[in-house]
Design a protein around this motif. Structure first.
Motif, PDB file in Angstrom:
ATOM      1  N   SER A  56       0.821  -1.210   0.000  1.00 40.71           N
ATOM      2  CA  SER A  56       0.000   0.000   0.000  1.00 40.71           C
ATOM      3  C   SER A  56       0.856   1.262   0.000  1.00 40.71           C
ATOM      4  N   MET A  57       2.187   1.100  -0.130  1.00 35.84           N
ATOM      5  CA  MET A  57       3.106   2.234  -0.121  1.00 35.84           C
ATOM      6  C   MET A  57       4.243   2.000  -1.111  1.00 35.84           C
ATOM      7  N   ASP A  58       4.834   3.087  -1.588  1.00 41.23           N
ATOM      8  CA  ASP A  58       6.139   3.000  -2.228  1.00 41.23           C
ATOM      9  C   ASP A  58       7.183   2.847  -1.119  1.00 41.23           C
ATOM     10  N   ILE A  80      10.391  -4.245  -7.732  1.00 41.58           N
ATOM     11  CA  ILE A  80       9.084  -4.828  -8.080  1.00 41.58           C
ATOM     12  C   ILE A  80       8.077  -3.696  -8.311  1.00 41.58           C
ATOM     13  N   PRO A  81       7.873  -3.277  -9.558  1.00 41.67           N
ATOM     14  CA  PRO A  81       6.797  -2.322  -9.850  1.00 41.67           C
ATOM     15  C   PRO A  81       5.450  -3.032  -9.886  1.00 41.67           C
ATOM     16  N   ILE A  97       9.911  -1.744  -3.797  1.00 44.64           N
ATOM     17  CA  ILE A  97       8.554  -2.092  -4.188  1.00 44.64           C
ATOM     18  C   ILE A  97       7.721  -0.827  -4.313  1.00 44.64           C
ATOM     19  N   PHE A  98       6.690  -0.889  -5.151  1.00 47.18           N
ATOM     20  CA  PHE A  98       5.854   0.268  -5.423  1.00 47.18           C
ATOM     21  C   PHE A  98       4.388  -0.067  -5.122  1.00 47.18           C
ATOM     22  N   THR A  99       3.603   0.976  -4.900  1.00 46.81           N
ATOM     23  CA  THR A  99       2.208   0.792  -4.501  1.00 46.81           C
ATOM     24  C   THR A  99       1.467  -0.115  -5.485  1.00 46.81           C
ATOM     25  N   GLN A 113       9.199   4.510   1.911  1.00 49.82           N
ATOM     26  CA  GLN A 113      10.503   5.046   1.538  1.00 49.82           C
ATOM     27  C   GLN A 113      10.943   6.209   2.433  1.00 49.82           C
ATOM     28  N   GLU A 114       9.986   6.912   3.048  1.00 48.14           N
ATOM     29  CA  GLU A 114      10.358   8.012   3.951  1.00 48.14           C
ATOM     30  C   GLU A 114      11.056   7.516   5.205  1.00 48.14           C
TER      31      GLU A 114
END
Length: 414
Positions: A56-58, A80-81, A97-99, A113-114
């Protein structure tokens, strides 16, 4: 001769809806075109939504056991996009990983990522302890395989269409559209465009009812045939009803339902069938009629009839109170009730009426309700200025600051 007592709305509506048996016939339509239609077949999920656990997040997919303390240093082994499947994740590894991307085997958490610091050449530092399950959307948390996501009798909304599409439904089974014949009666009526305002004969008025009734019927999913204006003549009214009944499920008229010498709707319906309701204890909207018109072919059953008063606000309000739930029930809608909300009146209404009143009001910046100054049944401006009505019981006065029951036009007309 003593006239019968007026029928209350609470008495009339159940009697009316008892006649509104769902129409036979089902249509299969594109999900794109199904907004506002009534579902005729349950929609069952053939997959999970989401189909897999996903992020659910980048950020970075990790093993929570590798990130028990702040500052854990992990090797980034893959990217993993969304729309791709990653490889299994080993101990001490992380995956960029991306959303929306599927969680790789072995990972049980995502760090956004933050909360990470990329390190050269291919490492990432996790700045906070990471609990298992963090930022993961579980398979089936929206829709589970085999569940009924939409039910027969639901009225479809834009959100419903999106939900149906999310489980792969390109088409939906919906109730057939009610076929409604619409006409007005009155020799005084003129159509806009036929006569210029400066050329109007004395006593003539433009036919406004025809426009809003047609629009409201179409919003409710009806297939409307506009039969125009019928003269104030008994024979013409009978013939118009007979012709309309042949190919329609409902005939809706405005005007001519009172008891004057030029009001021919009531005897015309009685000549061709039956009239079941007459004269309601509501204001505006007292002269309302429901009945059934026999078709020429006795095997074809009967056609419903509903007659609305000619005054525009009376016609507008009685449509919302009575015609709306009726045509929705013809389509199989399970619940035709409308929501009333408690609101504060910012006005006085000191003229209690023997009938139940529907007062045109507008919400103001303070969160209360303002009253339109002229509540006459002929002042259509009140329905344009207002954004709803106060449902005021018979015999009830209103003082500024009182709590009243408000019905929104936006919901009524949706």
């Amino acid at each position: 001769m003593t006239r019968p007592a007026l029928l209350s709305l609470d008495e009339a509506l159940p009697q009316l809806l008892a006649h509104a048996k769902p129409l036979s016939g089902v249509q299969r339509v594109s999900t794109f075109e199904a907004d506002g239609r009534v579902l005729a077949q349950d929609v069952t999920a053939g997959l999970q939504v989401p189909p897999q656990d996903n992020s659910s997040m980048d950020g970075y997919a990790v093993r929570a056991s590798d990130c028990l303390q702040a500052g854990a240093l992990l090797r980034v082994t893959q990217r993993i996009p969304a729309g791709t499947q990653g490889a299994p994740l080993g101990v001490g590894e992380a995956a960029r990983i991306f959303t929306g991307a599927p969680i790789p085997e072995g990972a049980d958490a995502v760090v956004m990522q933050e909360d990470c610091e990329p390190m050269e050449p291919s490492y990432v530092k996790v700045l906070k302890p990471t609990p298992a399950g963090q930022w993961i959307r579980r398979s089936g948390e929206d829709v589970t395989l085999g569940s009924k996501v939409l039910l027969t009798g639901d009225r479809l909304t834009p959100a419903s269409l999106g939900l149906a599409a999310s489980i792969g439904m390109a088409q939906l089974h919906v109730a057939a559209r009610p076929r409604v014949a619409l006409f007005s009666t009155g020799d005084e009526l003129v159509m806009p465009g036929d006569v210029a305002p400066q050329d109007m004969a004395a006593g003539s008025i433009y036919n406004s009812n025809r426009f809003f009734l047609r629009a409201m019927l179409q919003r409710l999913g009806c297939k409307v045939t506009d039969l125009g204006i019928v003269p104030d003549q008994r024979e013409a009214t009978v013939q118009a009803l007979r012709d309309a009944a042949a190919g329609h499920d409902l005939v809706l008229t405005s005007g001519g339902v009172s008891v004057g010498e030029e009001d021919h709707i009531k005897p015309a319906v009685q000549a061709l069938g039956t009239l079941n309701l007459w004269q309601l204890a509501i204001k505006p909207g007292k002269p309302f009629a429901y009945g059934q018109v026999n078709r020429a072919d006795p095997t074809a059953g009967v056609c419903h009839f509903m007659g609305l008063p000619g005054n525009p606000v009376s016609s507008f309000v009685t449509f919302l109170l009575l015609v709306r739930p009726f045509v929705l029930a013809l389509q199989g809608l399970k619940n035709t009730d409308i929501t009333r909300t408690a609101q504060t009146a910012n006005f006085d209404w000191l003229r209690a009426d023997k009938r139940r009143e529907f007062l045109r009001v507008k919400r103001n910046a303070q969160g209360g309700l303002d009253l339109f100054a002229n509540q006459s049944s002929g002042v259509l401006t009140s329905a344009v200025w207002g954004d709803g009505v106060v449902d005021n019981p018979a015999g009830q006065t209103i003082a500024k600051g009182d709590t009243v029951q408000f019905i929104s036009f936006a919901e009524w007309l949706s």
